[in-house]
Scaffold this motif. Structure first.
Motif, PDB file in Angstrom:
ATOM      1  N   ALA A   1       0.836  -1.197   0.000  1.00 43.66           N
ATOM      2  CA  ALA A   1       0.000   0.000   0.000  1.00 43.66           C
ATOM      3  C   ALA A   1       0.870   1.245   0.000  1.00 43.66           C
ATOM      4  O   ALA A   1       2.051   1.190   0.336  1.00 43.66           O
ATOM      5  CB  ALA A   1      -0.907  -0.010   1.234  1.00 43.66           C
ATOM      6  N   GLY A   2       0.278   2.348  -0.378  1.00 47.79           N
ATOM      7  CA  GLY A   2       0.993   3.625  -0.364  1.00 47.79           C
ATOM      8  C   GLY A   2       0.387   4.541  -1.396  1.00 47.79           C
ATOM      9  O   GLY A   2      -0.339   4.099  -2.285  1.00 47.79           O
TER      10      GLY A   2
ATOM     11  N   LYS B   1       6.366   2.551  -4.646  1.00 44.29           N
ATOM     12  CA  LYS B   1       5.996   1.165  -4.341  1.00 44.29           C
ATOM     13  C   LYS B   1       6.776   0.148  -5.183  1.00 44.29           C
ATOM     14  O   LYS B   1       7.142  -0.909  -4.695  1.00 44.29           O
ATOM     15  CB  LYS B   1       4.486   0.961  -4.559  1.00 44.29           C
ATOM     16  CG  LYS B   1       3.634   1.691  -3.537  1.00 44.29           C
ATOM     17  CD  LYS B   1       2.178   1.248  -3.588  1.00 44.29           C
ATOM     18  CE  LYS B   1       1.447   1.774  -4.797  1.00 44.29           C
ATOM     19  NZ  LYS B   1       1.048   3.187  -4.716  1.00 44.29           N
TER      20      LYS B   1
ATOM     21  N   ILE C   1       0.697  -6.438   5.386  1.00 45.51           N
ATOM     22  CA  ILE C   1       0.603  -5.255   4.536  1.00 45.51           C
ATOM     23  C   ILE C   1       1.948  -4.548   4.626  1.00 45.51           C
ATOM     24  O   ILE C   1       2.469  -4.341   5.729  1.00 45.51           O
ATOM     25  CB  ILE C   1      -0.481  -4.284   5.059  1.00 45.51           C
ATOM     26  CG1 ILE C   1      -1.830  -4.983   5.184  1.00 45.51           C
ATOM     27  CG2 ILE C   1      -0.576  -3.039   4.170  1.00 45.51           C
ATOM     28  CD1 ILE C   1      -2.727  -4.367   6.251  1.00 45.51           C
TER      29      ILE C   1
ATOM     30  N   MET D   1       3.416  -0.998   3.936  1.00 48.34           N
ATOM     31  CA  MET D   1       3.052   0.380   3.613  1.00 48.34           C
ATOM     32  C   MET D   1       4.313   1.150   3.234  1.00 48.34           C
ATOM     33  O   MET D   1       5.273   1.179   3.997  1.00 48.34           O
ATOM     34  CB  MET D   1       2.390   1.016   4.839  1.00 48.34           C
ATOM     35  CG  MET D   1       2.101   2.501   4.727  1.00 48.34           C
ATOM     36  SD  MET D   1       0.841   2.890   3.494  1.00 48.34           S
ATOM     37  CE  MET D   1      -0.663   2.524   4.409  1.00 48.34           C
TER      38      MET D   1
ATOM     39  N   ASP E   1       5.724   4.579   2.953  1.00 50.92           N
ATOM     40  CA  ASP E   1       5.362   5.893   3.501  1.00 50.92           C
ATOM     41  C   ASP E   1       6.071   7.021   2.772  1.00 50.92           C
ATOM     42  O   ASP E   1       7.270   6.940   2.520  1.00 50.92           O
ATOM     43  CB  ASP E   1       5.832   5.967   4.972  1.00 50.92           C
ATOM     44  CG  ASP E   1       4.701   5.708   5.925  1.00 50.92           C
ATOM     45  OD1 ASP E   1       3.556   6.004   5.550  1.00 50.92           O
ATOM     46  OD2 ASP E   1       4.980   5.221   7.032  1.00 50.92           O
TER      47      ASP E   1
ATOM     48  N   ALA F   1      -6.655   4.765   2.652  1.00 60.70           N
ATOM     49  CA  ALA F   1      -6.171   4.643   4.033  1.00 60.70           C
ATOM     50  C   ALA F   1      -7.195   3.902   4.914  1.00 60.70           C
ATOM     51  O   ALA F   1      -6.813   2.974   5.635  1.00 60.70           O
ATOM     52  CB  ALA F   1      -5.808   6.020   4.597  1.00 60.70           C
TER      53      ALA F   1
ATOM     54  N   ILE G   1      -7.083   0.162   4.181  1.00 59.76           N
ATOM     55  CA  ILE G   1      -5.950  -0.534   4.807  1.00 59.76           C
ATOM     56  C   ILE G   1      -6.223  -0.721   6.300  1.00 59.76           C
ATOM     57  O   ILE G   1      -5.949  -1.773   6.872  1.00 59.76           O
ATOM     58  CB  ILE G   1      -4.639   0.256   4.566  1.00 59.76           C
ATOM     59  CG1 ILE G   1      -4.292   0.266   3.064  1.00 59.76           C
ATOM     60  CG2 ILE G   1      -3.480  -0.323   5.382  1.00 59.76           C
ATOM     61  CD1 ILE G   1      -4.224  -1.099   2.396  1.00 59.76           C
TER      62      ILE G   1
ATOM     63  N   GLN H   1      -6.178  -4.084   8.755  1.00 62.93           N
ATOM     64  CA  GLN H   1      -5.483  -4.166  10.050  1.00 62.93           C
ATOM     65  C   GLN H   1      -6.451  -4.559  11.160  1.00 62.93           C
ATOM     66  O   GLN H   1      -6.121  -5.376  12.018  1.00 62.93           O
ATOM     67  CB  GLN H   1      -4.854  -2.816  10.401  1.00 62.93           C
ATOM     68  CG  GLN H   1      -3.598  -2.510   9.631  1.00 62.93           C
ATOM     69  CD  GLN H   1      -2.997  -1.205  10.134  1.00 62.93           C
ATOM     70  OE1 GLN H   1      -3.270  -0.142   9.584  1.00 62.93           O
ATOM     71  NE2 GLN H   1      -2.208  -1.268  11.185  1.00 62.93           N
TER      72      GLN H   1
ATOM     73  N   LEU I   1       0.784  -4.870   9.839  1.00 63.31           N
ATOM     74  CA  LEU I   1       1.303  -3.886   8.890  1.00 63.31           C
ATOM     75  C   LEU I   1       2.729  -3.503   9.260  1.00 63.31           C
ATOM     76  O   LEU I   1       3.047  -3.290  10.427  1.00 63.31           O
ATOM     77  CB  LEU I   1       0.405  -2.642   8.901  1.00 63.31           C
ATOM     78  CG  LEU I   1       0.814  -1.482   7.989  1.00 63.31           C
ATOM     79  CD1 LEU I   1      -0.404  -0.892   7.281  1.00 63.31           C
ATOM     80  CD2 LEU I   1       1.543  -0.386   8.760  1.00 63.31           C
TER      81      LEU I   1
ATOM     82  N   SER J   1       5.835  -0.730   7.961  1.00 66.52           N
ATOM     83  CA  SER J   1       6.037   0.471   7.148  1.00 66.52           C
ATOM     84  C   SER J   1       7.484   0.587   6.724  1.00 66.52           C
ATOM     85  O   SER J   1       8.386   0.240   7.485  1.00 66.52           O
ATOM     86  CB  SER J   1       5.702   1.722   7.957  1.00 66.52           C
ATOM     87  OG  SER J   1       4.313   1.843   8.069  1.00 66.52           O
TER      88      SER J   1
END
Ligand SMILES: [Zn+2]
Length: 268
Positions: A12-13, A19, A156, A158, A160, A228, A231, A235, A241, A243
């Motif tokens: 995700a992002g 990504k 997941i 992420m 950032d 967001a 996601i 969670q 998750l 990051s």
């Protein structure tokens, strides 16, 4: 951490967060395959367009709904047979084309159907999900689908990046239009020759019309409002998750790899 033990990872992002280099690490490290919504759309739209069906998708859309699948299948079948393509893919492609051709947002129901078809083809495992789920509805659908198939989402990842950094990165982006090259540049961080020419093949680089500040801000807003929470829903369902920062002090393949593996180590 052995390859083969990981079933699926969701990446995700924000659009432009960086990504792809992280996805490359995951596919190489765990023997996974990237499943991108962008590619799924292209595949099914392609299947429909290849039929050479002489009508338009609107022929099968009345009063805000598609006609039953059986009717669409009957109409497309002769063209699919002639083109030696699976009719089911063409039917899904036609539904997507109805929205894409009019520049409309593809509704969750259609996106979910397309995704499910590709996810099932892969037996629901061995995938890095990219660009999906992007809404809470899609997250619920994905959890159900994985449950039905007896597979799981391991984690997941992420990527950032703050909004300001993404705007700067995306506005300065230039792309080599040569299809066999396609190198990506940045006017400031990775400039093309004389600010204009691809270092690899010499083609004049182009700026994508999707990369205006207005469009970037719109994509960021979409992320905050829809992706967001989607996601967060995963969670809340118990999927862990990790990051990683989208910007690294030194951006090398090794640094990207280390940052991804360190972040997920504790989760698998
Ligand atoms: Zn080039």
């Amino acid at each position: 951490m052995a390859a083969g033990t990981v079933q699926n990872i969701v990446v995700a992002g924000k659009s432009g967060a960086g990504k792809q280099p992280r996805i490359d690490v995951l596919t190489a490290e765990f023997g996974l395959t990237q499943l991108s919504t962008g590619n799924i759309f292209r595949e099914y739209l392609g299947a429909y367009k290849k039929l050479g069906y002489p009508g338009t998708p609107s022929d099968f859309h009345r009063d805000g709904h598609f006609l039953p699948d059986a009717q669409i299948t009957d109409a497309l079948d002769p063209f699919a047979k002639a083109a030696a393509l699976p009719t089911a893919s063409a039917v899904l492609g036609l539904k997507a084309a109805f929205f894409v051709d009019q520049g409309l947002f593809v509704p969750d129901g259609i996106t979910n159907e397309l995704f499910a078809s590709s996810f099932r083809s892969a037996k629901g495992r061995g995938l890095v999900l990219d660009g999906y789920p992007r809404t809470s509805d899609q997250s619920r659908f994905l959890l159900d689908l994985a449950h039905q198939m007896g597979t799981k989402l391991d984690l997941i990842l992420m990527v950032d990046n703050d909004d300001e950094a993404i705007v700067q990165r995306t506005i300065g982006r230039r792309i080599c239009p040569n299809k066999s090259c396609g190198k990506v540049y940045h006017l400031e961080y990775k400039p093309p020759r004389e600010g204009r020419f691809c270092l690899a093949c010499g083609s004049e680089v182009i700026w994508r019309s999707d990369d205006t500040e207005e469009k970037i801000q719109k994509r960021l807003q979409e992320f905050h409002e829809k992706a967001a929470p989607a996601i967060q829903l995963l969670q809340d369902a118990g999927i862990p998750l990790a990051s990683v920062p989208g910007n690294l002090p030194v951006f090398t393949e090794q640094a990207v790899r280390n940052s991804v593996l360190e972040a997920i180590q504790a989760l698998i």
